[in-house]
Design a protein around this motif. Structure first.
Motif, PDB file in Angstrom:
ATOM      1  N   ASP A   6     -18.108   3.098  -0.807  1.00 30.15           N
ATOM      2  CA  ASP A   6     -17.052   2.146  -1.159  1.00 30.15           C
ATOM      3  C   ASP A   6     -17.269   1.560  -2.552  1.00 30.15           C
ATOM      4  O   ASP A   6     -16.311   1.170  -3.216  1.00 30.15           O
ATOM      5  CB  ASP A   6     -16.995   1.008  -0.129  1.00 30.15           C
ATOM      6  N   GLU A  56      -7.567   1.346  -3.552  1.00 34.19           N
ATOM      7  CA  GLU A  56      -8.626   2.257  -3.099  1.00 34.19           C
ATOM      8  C   GLU A  56      -9.820   1.481  -2.560  1.00 34.19           C
ATOM      9  O   GLU A  56     -10.395   1.837  -1.535  1.00 34.19           O
ATOM     10  CB  GLU A  56      -9.094   3.154  -4.255  1.00 34.19           C
ATOM     11  N   PHE A  57     -10.194   0.432  -3.278  1.00 32.62           N
ATOM     12  CA  PHE A  57     -11.310  -0.383  -2.802  1.00 32.62           C
ATOM     13  C   PHE A  57     -10.849  -1.524  -1.897  1.00 32.62           C
ATOM     14  O   PHE A  57     -11.380  -1.711  -0.808  1.00 32.62           O
ATOM     15  CB  PHE A  57     -12.113  -0.966  -3.973  1.00 32.62           C
ATOM     16  N   ASN A  84     -23.480   2.972  -0.425  1.00 29.59           N
ATOM     17  CA  ASN A  84     -22.165   2.880   0.217  1.00 29.59           C
ATOM     18  C   ASN A  84     -21.100   3.448  -0.721  1.00 29.59           C
ATOM     19  O   ASN A  84     -20.898   2.927  -1.818  1.00 29.59           O
ATOM     20  CB  ASN A  84     -21.871   1.404   0.543  1.00 29.59           C
ATOM     21  N   LYS A  93     -15.620   3.695  -4.960  1.00 28.89           N
ATOM     22  CA  LYS A  93     -14.197   3.349  -4.982  1.00 28.89           C
ATOM     23  C   LYS A  93     -13.970   2.077  -5.806  1.00 28.89           C
ATOM     24  O   LYS A  93     -12.996   1.968  -6.545  1.00 28.89           O
ATOM     25  CB  LYS A  93     -13.681   3.112  -3.558  1.00 28.89           C
ATOM     26  N   TYR A  94     -14.865   1.105  -5.627  1.00 31.08           N
ATOM     27  CA  TYR A  94     -14.756  -0.133  -6.410  1.00 31.08           C
ATOM     28  C   TYR A  94     -14.816   0.194  -7.903  1.00 31.08           C
ATOM     29  O   TYR A  94     -13.959  -0.230  -8.678  1.00 31.08           O
ATOM     30  CB  TYR A  94     -15.889  -1.102  -6.026  1.00 31.08           C
ATOM     31  N   THR A 134     -10.089  -0.326   1.457  1.00 30.39           N
ATOM     32  CA  THR A 134     -10.953   0.707   2.018  1.00 30.39           C
ATOM     33  C   THR A 134     -11.186   0.410   3.509  1.00 30.39           C
ATOM     34  O   THR A 134     -11.316  -0.753   3.897  1.00 30.39           O
ATOM     35  CB  THR A 134     -12.283   0.790   1.213  1.00 30.39           C
ATOM     36  N   PRO A 135     -11.175   1.456   4.356  1.00 29.44           N
ATOM     37  CA  PRO A 135     -11.227   1.213   5.806  1.00 29.44           C
ATOM     38  C   PRO A 135     -12.390   0.322   6.251  1.00 29.44           C
ATOM     39  O   PRO A 135     -12.237  -0.491   7.151  1.00 29.44           O
ATOM     40  CB  PRO A 135     -11.352   2.634   6.373  1.00 29.44           C
ATOM     41  N   ARG A 136     -13.547   0.468   5.609  1.00 33.53           N
ATOM     42  CA  ARG A 136     -14.705  -0.330   6.007  1.00 33.53           C
ATOM     43  C   ARG A 136     -14.417  -1.833   5.855  1.00 33.53           C
ATOM     44  O   ARG A 136     -14.782  -2.638   6.710  1.00 33.53           O
ATOM     45  CB  ARG A 136     -15.898   0.070   5.138  1.00 33.53           C
ATOM     46  N   LYS A 183       0.849  -1.207   0.000  1.00 32.52           N
ATOM     47  CA  LYS A 183       0.000   0.000   0.000  1.00 32.52           C
ATOM     48  C   LYS A 183       0.881   1.252   0.000  1.00 32.52           C
ATOM     49  O   LYS A 183       0.671   2.175  -0.790  1.00 32.52           O
ATOM     50  CB  LYS A 183      -0.904  -0.035   1.239  1.00 32.52           C
ATOM     51  N   ARG A 195     -11.393  -3.275   5.761  1.00 39.67           N
ATOM     52  CA  ARG A 195     -10.379  -3.645   6.762  1.00 39.67           C
ATOM     53  C   ARG A 195     -11.036  -3.857   8.120  1.00 39.67           C
ATOM     54  O   ARG A 195     -10.697  -4.778   8.855  1.00 39.67           O
ATOM     55  CB  ARG A 195      -9.311  -2.540   6.895  1.00 39.67           C
TER      56      ARG A 195
END
Lengths: 338, 338
Positions: free
Chosen positions: B140, B104-105, B138, B143-144, B108-110, B29, B112
């Motif tokens: 995210d 990015e996806f 969402n 981002k996906y 993504t914090p969610r 990362k 993780r």
């Protein structure tokens, strides 16, 4: 640089696997927390029986055990799971060689957080979380002392045996004693040895308990506080400096080694246990990779080569340093002679 | 179970490596975020020059690049770093095959956070974070759509070519269109094709932009909202159901496939793109391992075998399902015939 044939056969799989590798961390952590390996050892071999034993859902256990199988920690024949040999030896809670407790320290939230800020640490050249793991009385070092103790037992025995070859030590300084295993192994071999253990006060409680449990508590003496600030006393035959120096930059290592040098008697030795990468700094893999943790979790720590350790020890006043061939697994034993 | 010889040679290294494997996630990362691979491609090959190009400390870059070398993403000769062939192809930002945006996806914090609660998810049998990744709109999934688009391009072309063998489709439903690449690939091959893209409104903005950029925007129609609730219309020759069904349990998959079945014309087909593990559920590794993400991030999603997909599609009204031999990398193409 890349031929068309290479381009054709090259896939981004390694990249995706690397990105997702944190999932293996979480899976192993969950398996240890839920005691899956112990459950299988006890004869629970299907998702239903493992789930009952681990007080978890059958669906969750099925997916977790399949994931552990994919990564080789379990094997699966039809619907029957078994343990890989290393899982049986090290991850069954009732095995004398159990090392599952290591997750308490290795995955302590502070350390994870340090790595989660790796990009900033690379930019800055050190941890961006204040003192990283190195603030006084950091309770993570109690976790280290408790969780890493089982892993230290065998190396501590090997080192104590190795050091006896050059004669018994009677007064021993254990700098950053942690669980105390390294000093305790010396004490159990020589009834005349007294161990003086330096570490944070909260950590020394663990060391004293271990010393008591192993029957050397009456020859175990505590020096609580920072190794840089406390008075070590003097007249030591032997100083143990284990898994500590990697946390500091070369001048700080030299300063501490000088303090150790002063505390030793003429003819005394310092035994340093450390990750020692080769001069290429990319081998052996575990020792070399440890630098990344030092970047993330400390200001200026590192995994130092033998030449670097030799140079710091010389600057601290030691006459010579030897790299012992003893096999300690991930670490090496260096002996610095006063 | 374990012979003394095995015990002797068995080490806990695999366990420690697994515990620490999250560090590889962080290192990759950071390397992508700092653009290390691009820097090396541009001819920066030493810590000093890479550090300058990446606006990072030399110490940080040295430790990061050594870590990437240990894991095979770079090579090192003396003090000169070079890219491994796959790093050059996929991680140089200027490469047409660049996939670094996937972090990015994928990180993504969610997501993780979902995995960070894996132990509770195993206990409970599904995500413990509310709807996991599946709440409406969402971000995210934006981002996906942005991050995973480069990875979808080639599979989308392969699938579009494969589907043409059975005849051109004029009216195409793209369920969970995301970046839109699968539908767009059909549209670019057949000037008569109209694509009806279903996804959350925020995600469809990305798809529409991609459709415009690829010259098919005037034949691109949006159906914003939940795929379970919006009106698909009917008369479709082809429905694309890509990377969606794994998020749901079998009854929900069957319900959605039935809705797709109703929207298709007689003779219509549904193309399903999915992770398809073998019946043993532990191979192939990537497809089988995907179940863990579904455990952590959804209530009841899974990576389903071909037999399970076949059964759900039949229950939804489809006459038969074929597993295409097309090589899509991690996923497989299944074609369900109305």
């Amino acid at each position: 640089m890349i031929t068309p044939a290479e381009r054709q056969s090259t896939t981004p799989e390694r990249f995706f696997n690397a990105i997702n590798s944190y999932q293996l961390t979480e899976a192993i952590k969950s398996a240890v927390e839920l005691d899956v390996f112990t459950a299988v050892t006890e004869g629970n071999e299907t998702t239903a029986t493992i789930a009952r034993r681990c007080q978890a859902s059958e669906r969750g256990i099925r997916i977790l055990c399949d994931f552990l199988t994919i990564h080789g920690f379990l094997t699966k024949q039809a619907t029957i799971y078994s343990l890989a040999p290393d899982s049986a030896l090290f991850l069954d809670r009732n095995s004398p060689a159990y090392v599952g407790s290591a997750i308490e320290f290795l995955l302590t939230p502070r350390l994870r957080e340090c790595h989660a800020h790796l990009t900033e640490a690379v930019r800055q050249g050190g941890t961006v979380l204040g003192e990283g793991m190195l603030h006084p009385e950091n309770p993570d070092w109690v976790k280290y002392a408790r969780g890493m103790m089982p892993m230290a037992r065998r190396p501590a025995e090997i080192i104590a045996d190795e050091l006896r070859k050059d004669g018994e030590a009677r007064k021993v300084l254990d700098v950053a004693a942690s669980h105390g295993m390294f000093g305790i192994a010396v004490a159990t071999r020589n009834p005349a040895a007294h161990i003086y253990a330096s570490d944070w006060g909260n950590v020394l409680e663990v060391a004293q308990k271990n010393a008591d449990a192993m029957g050397v508590g009456d020859r175990y003496h505590l020096i609580p506080g920072s190794a840089f600030e406390t008075d070590f006393g003097n007249g030591y035959d032997l100083a143990l400096v284990t898994n500590l120096l990697h946390a500091f930059d070369p001048p700080t290592c030299t300063k501490l080694m000088h303090k150790v040098h002063v505390a030793l008697s003429p003819g005394g030795r310092a035994a340093i246990v450390e990750y020692v990468p080769n001069p290429d700094r990319v081998s052996p893999p575990v020792a070399a990779a440890f630098s990344l943790t030092m970047l993330a979790a400390t200001d200026s720590g590192d995994a130092y080569t033998f030449a670097e350790r030799d140079s710091m020890s010389n600057a601290a006043g030691f006459a010579r340093v030897e790299l012992s061939p003893a096999d300690l697994g991930r670490n090496r034993l260096l002996i610095a002679y006063r």
